[in-house]
Design a protein around this motif. Sequence first.
Motif, PDB file in Angstrom:
ATOM      1  N   ILE A 145       6.550   1.326  12.902  1.00 18.71           N
ATOM      2  CA  ILE A 145       5.713   2.605  12.190  1.00 18.71           C
ATOM      3  C   ILE A 145       6.793   3.578  11.797  1.00 18.71           C
ATOM      4  CG2 ILE A 145       3.990   4.207  12.833  1.00 18.71           C
ATOM      5  CD1 ILE A 145       2.419   2.167  14.400  1.00 18.71           C
ATOM      6  N   ARG A 146       7.658   3.944  12.667  1.00 18.27           N
ATOM      7  CA  ARG A 146       8.682   4.802  12.296  1.00 18.27           C
ATOM      8  C   ARG A 146       9.364   4.587  10.873  1.00 18.27           C
ATOM      9  NH1 ARG A 146      10.405   4.707  17.510  1.00 18.27           N
ATOM     10  NH2 ARG A 146       9.409   6.227  18.901  1.00 18.27           N
ATOM     11  N   GLU A 147       9.739   3.160  10.834  1.00 18.41           N
ATOM     12  CA  GLU A 147      10.368   2.877   9.616  1.00 18.41           C
ATOM     13  C   GLU A 147       9.310   2.757   8.568  1.00 18.41           C
ATOM     14  OE1 GLU A 147      12.996  -0.923   9.812  1.00 18.41           O
ATOM     15  OE2 GLU A 147      12.750  -0.881  12.142  1.00 18.41           O
ATOM     16  N   LEU A 148       8.314   2.567   8.919  1.00 15.95           N
ATOM     17  CA  LEU A 148       7.312   2.592   7.420  1.00 15.95           C
ATOM     18  C   LEU A 148       7.324   4.320   7.088  1.00 15.95           C
ATOM     19  CD1 LEU A 148       4.037   0.609   8.677  1.00 15.95           C
ATOM     20  CD2 LEU A 148       6.103  -0.017   7.547  1.00 15.95           C
ATOM     21  N   LYS A 149       7.399   5.056   7.943  1.00 23.44           N
ATOM     22  CA  LYS A 149       7.381   6.559   7.596  1.00 23.44           C
ATOM     23  C   LYS A 149       8.757   6.727   6.652  1.00 23.44           C
ATOM     24  CE  LYS A 149       7.826  11.226   9.458  1.00 23.44           C
ATOM     25  NZ  LYS A 149       7.061  12.057   8.720  1.00 23.44           N
ATOM     26  N   ALA A 150       9.869   6.201   7.358  1.00 25.21           N
ATOM     27  CA  ALA A 150      11.229   6.297   6.653  1.00 25.21           C
ATOM     28  C   ALA A 150      11.086   5.966   5.054  1.00 25.21           C
ATOM     29  CB  ALA A 150      12.311   5.701   7.555  1.00 25.21           C
ATOM     30  N   ALA A 151      10.196   4.661   5.093  1.00 25.90           N
ATOM     31  CA  ALA A 151      10.238   4.000   3.698  1.00 25.90           C
ATOM     32  C   ALA A 151       9.373   4.721   2.855  1.00 25.90           C
ATOM     33  CB  ALA A 151       9.749   2.538   3.944  1.00 25.90           C
ATOM     34  N   GLY A 152       8.843   5.881   3.437  1.00 27.83           N
ATOM     35  CA  GLY A 152       7.771   6.519   2.507  1.00 27.83           C
ATOM     36  C   GLY A 152       6.354   6.363   2.478  1.00 27.83           C
ATOM     37  N   LEU A 153       5.963   5.637   3.468  1.00 23.21           N
ATOM     38  CA  LEU A 153       4.429   5.052   3.304  1.00 23.21           C
ATOM     39  C   LEU A 153       3.636   6.333   4.193  1.00 23.21           C
ATOM     40  CD1 LEU A 153       5.265   2.086   3.282  1.00 23.21           C
ATOM     41  CD2 LEU A 153       3.008   1.801   4.237  1.00 23.21           C
ATOM     42  N   THR A 154       2.309   6.449   3.801  1.00 21.32           N
ATOM     43  CA  THR A 154       1.527   7.502   4.680  1.00 21.32           C
ATOM     44  C   THR A 154       0.815   6.741   5.611  1.00 21.32           C
ATOM     45  OG1 THR A 154       1.390   8.668   2.738  1.00 21.32           O
ATOM     46  CG2 THR A 154      -0.070   9.225   4.370  1.00 21.32           C
ATOM     47  N   VAL A 155       0.846   7.061   6.771  1.00 22.38           N
ATOM     48  CA  VAL A 155       0.243   6.312   7.921  1.00 22.38           C
ATOM     49  C   VAL A 155      -0.890   7.028   8.573  1.00 22.38           C
ATOM     50  CG1 VAL A 155       0.471   4.918  10.089  1.00 22.38           C
ATOM     51  CG2 VAL A 155       2.260   5.024   8.581  1.00 22.38           C
TER      52      VAL A 155
ATOM     53  N   PRO B 283       0.870  -1.165   0.143  1.00 19.91           N
ATOM     54  CA  PRO B 283      -0.061   0.010   0.078  1.00 19.91           C
ATOM     55  C   PRO B 283       0.780   1.286  -0.176  1.00 19.91           C
ATOM     56  CG  PRO B 283       0.153  -0.899   2.324  1.00 19.91           C
ATOM     57  CD  PRO B 283       0.963  -1.968   1.307  1.00 19.91           C
ATOM     58  N   SER B 284       0.499   2.180  -0.477  1.00 20.25           N
ATOM     59  CA  SER B 284       0.954   3.634  -0.187  1.00 20.25           C
ATOM     60  C   SER B 284       0.566   4.407   1.041  1.00 20.25           C
ATOM     61  CB  SER B 284       0.471   4.651  -1.343  1.00 20.25           C
ATOM     62  OG  SER B 284       0.600   4.089  -2.749  1.00 20.25           O
ATOM     63  N   VAL B 285      -0.830   3.905   1.543  1.00 18.12           N
ATOM     64  CA  VAL B 285      -1.416   4.555   2.635  1.00 18.12           C
ATOM     65  C   VAL B 285      -1.618   3.342   3.504  1.00 18.12           C
ATOM     66  CG1 VAL B 285      -3.234   5.890   3.509  1.00 18.12           C
ATOM     67  CG2 VAL B 285      -2.237   6.555   1.575  1.00 18.12           C
ATOM     68  N   ILE B 286      -1.515   3.545   4.692  1.00 13.62           N
ATOM     69  CA  ILE B 286      -1.966   2.156   5.822  1.00 13.62           C
ATOM     70  C   ILE B 286      -2.771   2.901   6.725  1.00 13.62           C
ATOM     71  CG2 ILE B 286       0.157   2.112   7.001  1.00 13.62           C
ATOM     72  CD1 ILE B 286      -0.132  -1.192   7.002  1.00 13.62           C
ATOM     73  N   LEU B 287      -3.860   2.085   7.141  1.00 17.38           N
ATOM     74  CA  LEU B 287      -4.657   2.586   8.339  1.00 17.38           C
ATOM     75  C   LEU B 287      -4.709   1.717   9.281  1.00 17.38           C
ATOM     76  CD1 LEU B 287      -8.173   3.031   5.963  1.00 17.38           C
ATOM     77  CD2 LEU B 287      -6.097   4.832   6.283  1.00 17.38           C
ATOM     78  N   LEU B 288      -4.154   2.210  10.608  1.00 18.46           N
ATOM     79  CA  LEU B 288      -3.966   1.045  11.597  1.00 18.46           C
ATOM     80  C   LEU B 288      -5.003   1.594  12.714  1.00 18.46           C
ATOM     81  CD1 LEU B 288      -0.063   1.518  11.850  1.00 18.46           C
ATOM     82  CD2 LEU B 288      -1.378  -0.396  10.617  1.00 18.46           C
ATOM     83  N   ASP B 289      -5.830   0.745  12.924  1.00 19.63           N
ATOM     84  CA  ASP B 289      -7.079   0.837  13.836  1.00 19.63           C
ATOM     85  C   ASP B 289      -6.578   0.571  15.342  1.00 19.63           C
ATOM     86  OD1 ASP B 289      -9.247   1.803  15.166  1.00 19.63           O
ATOM     87  OD2 ASP B 289     -10.650   0.696  13.819  1.00 19.63           O
TER      88      ASP B 289
END
Length: 234
Positions: free
Chosen positions: A177-187, A153-159
Amino acid sequence: MLNVTNIESYYGAAKILYGVSLHAAAGEVVALLGRNGAGKSTLMKSIIGLVVPKAGSVSLRDQDITGLPPFAIARQGIGYVPEERRVFTSLTILENLEAGRQDRPASGLAPWTPERLFALFPNLAGMRTRRGGQISGGEQQMLTIARTLMGNPSVILLDEPSEGLAPKIVEQVADAIRELKAAGLTVLLSEQNMHFAALISDRAYVIEKGQIRYSGSMEDLKANEDVRKAYLAV
Ligand SMILES: Nc1ncnc2c1ncn2[C@@H]1O[C@H](COP(=O)(O)OP(=O)(O)OP(=O)(O)O)[C@@H](O)[C@H]1O
Ligand SMILES: [Mg+2]
């Protein structure tokens, strides 16, 4: 990247969301904070298409996705990790990951593989052949996030990703989650308590009774005792 504009959502005749708007820029970690029953999950379901808003719109990269079925929205590049996690209990960890595999239109982000996910969640690496039903709640949370990432995904929704997890596991999920941001994902993540969200989020929205009551930087929210006392459990 993600734009929610003035959505109104219902369950049957019960109106739950009253003109909710929010946005997340590419690579941002945005928190949606609110108490029990505030409407956090309903908002996430309205983005992924499990609830169809009666008014307003949801767009991804300026493309209107309002009213599309969930599978089509997922294909456009939104991943969803529900509150209940829902791992496949009779499948192994590796099989759970394979079940999430999906090729997506080029997002510009590096594709996920099981090996890359085991580096992100080292706890899971040692238990590839264990069944989803035989791991802890924290490991299940990691597995659901990992399975969703297999869909690139480009965007991930975490409930409520930290709900019910031991403090040590919460830290590991925060690191991931910090690593996801570093990898360019939108959270976009929802939380009841702001401590976890404050560790990782750039901006925050506070929702109460289906309306956004506050939005601002996480720094500003941390400094705003009135808003925290009025709408949050801290
Ligand atoms: N399937 C449903 N049918 C009818 N009402 C529902 C349904 N799901 C949720 N609601 C109601 O909608 C409102 C918002 O619920 P929602 O699950 O979005 O809250 P939430 O912020 O995610 O809460 P929590 O922190 O407890 O997960 C609540 O009043 C809830 O009772
Ligand atoms: Mg919820």
